[in-house]
Design a protein around this motif. Structure first.
Motif, mmCIF file in Angstrom:
data_model
loop_
_atom_site.group_PDB
_atom_site.id
_atom_site.type_symbol
_atom_site.label_atom_id
_atom_site.label_comp_id
_atom_site.label_asym_id
_atom_site.label_seq_id
_atom_site.Cartn_x
_atom_site.Cartn_y
_atom_site.Cartn_z
ATOM 1 N N SER A 160 4.758 14.739 -8.519
ATOM 2 C CA SER A 160 5.155 14.884 -10.274
ATOM 3 C C SER A 160 6.084 15.900 -10.330
ATOM 4 O O SER A 160 6.657 16.198 -11.528
ATOM 5 N N TYR A 161 6.313 16.979 -9.469
ATOM 6 C CA TYR A 161 7.267 17.741 -9.703
ATOM 7 C C TYR A 161 8.580 17.765 -9.134
ATOM 8 O O TYR A 161 9.693 18.454 -9.445
ATOM 9 N N ARG A 162 8.925 16.595 -8.527
ATOM 10 C CA ARG A 162 10.167 16.209 -8.101
ATOM 11 C C ARG A 162 10.938 15.278 -9.117
ATOM 12 O O ARG A 162 10.301 14.648 -10.053
ATOM 13 N N PRO A 163 12.152 15.237 -9.007
ATOM 14 C CA PRO A 163 12.927 14.742 -10.104
ATOM 15 C C PRO A 163 12.944 13.138 -9.945
ATOM 16 O O PRO A 163 12.579 12.597 -9.026
ATOM 17 N N THR A 164 13.025 12.297 -11.103
ATOM 18 C CA THR A 164 12.753 11.135 -11.245
ATOM 19 C C THR A 164 13.841 10.301 -10.219
ATOM 20 O O THR A 164 13.341 8.995 -9.791
ATOM 21 N N GLU A 165 14.782 10.705 -9.825
ATOM 22 C CA GLU A 165 15.691 10.179 -9.006
ATOM 23 C C GLU A 165 14.952 9.832 -7.388
ATOM 24 O O GLU A 165 15.382 8.972 -6.853
ATOM 25 N N TYR A 166 14.011 10.824 -7.064
ATOM 26 C CA TYR A 166 13.505 10.619 -5.922
ATOM 27 C C TYR A 166 12.585 9.402 -6.304
ATOM 28 O O TYR A 166 12.615 8.272 -4.992
ATOM 29 N N THR A 167 11.739 9.158 -7.051
ATOM 30 C CA THR A 167 10.739 7.775 -7.081
ATOM 31 C C THR A 167 11.868 6.756 -7.239
ATOM 32 O O THR A 167 11.457 5.615 -6.762
ATOM 33 N N GLN A 168 12.856 6.626 -7.959
ATOM 34 C CA GLN A 168 13.779 5.709 -8.125
ATOM 35 C C GLN A 168 14.446 5.392 -6.630
ATOM 36 O O GLN A 168 14.694 4.106 -6.394
ATOM 37 N N ASP A 169 14.763 6.360 -5.995
ATOM 38 C CA ASP A 169 15.456 6.329 -4.729
ATOM 39 C C ASP A 169 14.331 5.388 -3.662
ATOM 40 O O ASP A 169 14.631 4.416 -3.117
ATOM 41 N N LEU A 170 13.002 5.896 -3.742
ATOM 42 C CA LEU A 170 11.968 5.126 -3.027
ATOM 43 C C LEU A 170 11.874 3.620 -3.344
ATOM 44 O O LEU A 170 11.787 2.553 -2.503
ATOM 45 N N ASP B 5 12.845 -2.048 -2.230
ATOM 46 C CA ASP B 5 13.443 -3.402 -2.828
ATOM 47 C C ASP B 5 14.377 -3.891 -1.677
ATOM 48 O O ASP B 5 14.522 -5.208 -1.704
ATOM 49 N N ALA B 6 15.048 -2.919 -1.121
ATOM 50 C CA ALA B 6 15.909 -3.331 -0.099
ATOM 51 C C ALA B 6 15.303 -3.598 1.325
ATOM 52 O O ALA B 6 16.162 -3.822 2.225
ATOM 53 N N GLN B 7 14.135 -3.593 1.341
ATOM 54 C CA GLN B 7 13.345 -3.933 2.649
ATOM 55 C C GLN B 7 13.525 -2.875 3.650
ATOM 56 O O GLN B 7 13.759 -3.189 5.105
ATOM 57 N N ALA B 8 13.822 -1.492 3.202
ATOM 58 C CA ALA B 8 13.992 -0.414 4.204
ATOM 59 C C ALA B 8 12.714 -0.560 5.012
ATOM 60 O O ALA B 8 11.346 -0.856 4.721
ATOM 61 N N THR B 9 13.039 -0.036 6.378
ATOM 62 C CA THR B 9 11.646 -0.034 7.420
ATOM 63 C C THR B 9 10.675 1.229 6.830
ATOM 64 O O THR B 9 11.229 2.055 6.037
ATOM 65 N N ILE B 10 9.342 0.890 7.154
ATOM 66 C CA ILE B 10 8.583 2.045 6.598
ATOM 67 C C ILE B 10 8.890 3.480 7.217
ATOM 68 O O ILE B 10 8.776 4.244 6.744
ATOM 69 N N ASP B 11 9.405 3.155 8.755
ATOM 70 C CA ASP B 11 9.725 4.496 9.344
ATOM 71 C C ASP B 11 10.795 5.255 8.520
ATOM 72 O O ASP B 11 10.785 6.626 8.245
ATOM 73 N N ASN C 42 9.028 6.856 5.323
ATOM 74 C CA ASN C 42 8.415 7.969 5.598
ATOM 75 C C ASN C 42 9.239 8.962 5.801
ATOM 76 O O ASN C 42 8.994 10.287 5.416
ATOM 77 N N GLY C 43 10.558 8.848 6.415
ATOM 78 C CA GLY C 43 11.341 9.857 6.662
ATOM 79 C C GLY C 43 11.773 10.523 5.435
ATOM 80 O O GLY C 43 12.079 11.748 5.070
ATOM 81 N N ARG C 44 12.332 9.607 4.479
ATOM 82 C CA ARG C 44 12.638 10.055 3.114
ATOM 83 C C ARG C 44 11.717 10.955 2.300
ATOM 84 O O ARG C 44 11.681 11.733 2.008
ATOM 85 N N VAL C 45 10.331 10.371 2.662
ATOM 86 C CA VAL C 45 9.396 11.062 1.917
ATOM 87 C C VAL C 45 8.943 12.557 2.379
ATOM 88 O O VAL C 45 8.670 13.427 1.820
ATOM 89 N N LEU D 282 0.725 -1.158 0.032
ATOM 90 C CA LEU D 282 0.161 -0.010 0.086
ATOM 91 C C LEU D 282 0.863 1.289 -0.160
ATOM 92 O O LEU D 282 0.674 2.289 -0.647
ATOM 93 N N TYR D 283 1.827 1.277 0.988
ATOM 94 C CA TYR D 283 2.749 2.496 0.915
ATOM 95 C C TYR D 283 3.686 2.629 -0.313
ATOM 96 O O TYR D 283 3.676 3.599 -0.884
ATOM 97 N N GLN D 284 4.065 1.253 -1.002
ATOM 98 C CA GLN D 284 4.749 1.733 -2.317
ATOM 99 C C GLN D 284 3.875 1.880 -3.338
ATOM 100 O O GLN D 284 4.481 3.068 -3.982
ATOM 101 N N ASP D 285 2.642 1.563 -3.353
ATOM 102 C CA ASP D 285 1.702 2.228 -4.594
ATOM 103 C C ASP D 285 1.500 3.850 -4.529
ATOM 104 O O ASP D 285 1.549 4.275 -5.317
ATOM 105 N N ALA D 286 1.189 4.180 -3.112
ATOM 106 C CA ALA D 286 0.874 5.291 -2.818
ATOM 107 C C ALA D 286 2.152 6.187 -3.212
ATOM 108 O O ALA D 286 1.965 7.484 -3.651
ATOM 109 N N TYR D 287 3.336 5.901 -2.867
ATOM 110 C CA TYR D 287 4.410 6.859 -3.034
ATOM 111 C C TYR D 287 5.396 6.645 -4.373
ATOM 112 O O TYR D 287 5.940 7.820 -4.864
#
Length: 333
Positions: free
Chosen positions: A77-87, A92-98, A101-104, A62-67
């Motif tokens: 949509s205004y952020r660079p593509t690197e942001y979405t790729q980073d998320l 994929d690396a199984q980073a914690t949701i916390d 969320n901090g990155r977002v 759910l978080y991945q689809d939303a983010y």
């Protein structure tokens, strides 16, 4: 337009309002989905939601689809593509949701700063100063609410100084919701000829028009415009300096010419011979039979360097009548 227009800063008020509305709706939807998922897990899983691997994976989905899903019209949509790729890498690396969320949150904070502080091509100098100050405040720990209040206050101050036509133009820009509408406004603002345009200004507007016609991204157009304007001002300063040099040279030439003319006038004044007889002062002839009437002793002293000027008489009668008194006054010693 020959290509899709990429979302770019700065944002119009209509875009800010639309983004805020969509973000509120998206957040509410995600929170509702997470709540339903948690309640379902609590009802069906003995391990509890926090330890249920299946429902934890669904939560991450759910978080991945939303983010990371396509988000036209949203702040992402205004952020660079690197942001979405980073998320995506973090998921994929199984980073914690916390951690995710901090990155977002950090990216959202940067989005707000870019939305508030990015220069527009038609920004008034006062607006630019306010944006610079707002960017500085974001580095001082000032609360977002206080920064928002500062920006609104500065905008109101500026609006009160604008002409009705300028206020109308600003209002039209603020109504722009789509990137195409905003892009069209920016094109009009940058490329419309003005009565005060110099030939160089006209050339630059034609150049910028081609950039807009080719749908060049605004973020690429702005630095080009800024450089063109800076170069134009630099060239104007060079011309002004040259003009100042010419003015100074002309002033020096005029001064020399005036001094020369004054010298000529002085020579002309000096060439007028006045009778040296006491109480006479008539003008003596420069040519003719009486041109050389003067004191012989004065002539001799002048030639020897003892006198600065000759002494002249205006007529034979004046010379005969006053020679004695002249000698008594000047040559009696």
């Amino acid at each position: 337009m020959t290509a899709d227009i990429q979302p770019t800063y700065p944002l119009t008020k209509a875009q800010v309002d639309e983004i805020a509305s969509l973000h509120e709706a998206d957040t509410s939807e995600l929170e509702g989905q997470l709540k339903n998922l948690s309640e379902t897990c609590q009802s069906n899983c003995a391990s509890g939601f926090a330890k249920c691997a299946n429902h934890q994976n669904e939560m991450r989905k759910l978080y991945q689809d939303a983010y990371t899903a396509a988000s036209a019209g949203r702040w992402t949509s205004y952020r660079p593509t690197e942001y979405t790729q980073d998320l995506k890498r973090m998921f994929d690396a199984q980073a914690t949701i916390d951690k995710i969320n901090g990155r977002v949150r950090r990216e959202k904070t940067q989005h707000i700063k870019d939305a508030q502080c990015t220069f527009g091509p038609s920004d008034h100098p006062t607006v630019k100063k306010a944006k610079i100050r707002a960017a500085e405040l974001r580095g001082t720990g000032t609360s977002p609410a206080d920064i928002d209040s500062y920006i609104i206050e500065e905008e109101q101050k500026l609006l009160s100084t604008l002409t009705p036509e300028q206020q109308e133009a600003q209002a039209e820009y603020n109504k722009s919701k789509s990137e195409a509408e905003k892009y069209s406004y920016l094109r009009t603002s940058a490329c419309t000829p003005q009565p005060t345009d110099t030939p160089r200004d006209a050339e630059l507007r034609q150049k910028w028009t081609k950039l807009f016609d080719n749908a060049t991204p605004y973020l690429e157009i702005l630095p080009i415009m800024e450089k063109d304007i800076a170069d134009s001002k630099s060239n104007a300063q060079v011309l002004e300096n040259r003009l100042a040099d010419l003015r100074n040279a002309q002033a020096a030439n005029n001064k020399a010419k005036a001094a020369k003319e004054e010298s000529k006038r002085k020579q002309a004044r000096d060439a007028i011979r006045r009778c040296c007889s006491e109480g006479c002062g008539n003008v003596c002839e420069l040519h003719g039979p009486n041109a050389d009437l003067g004191c012989e002793r004065c002539f001799k002293l002048k030639e020897e360097g003892g006198l600065q000027d000759y002494s002249w008489f205006c007529s034979p009668e004046c010379a005969k009548a006053n020679a004695g008194s002249h000698n008594a006054r000047f040559h009696s010693s």
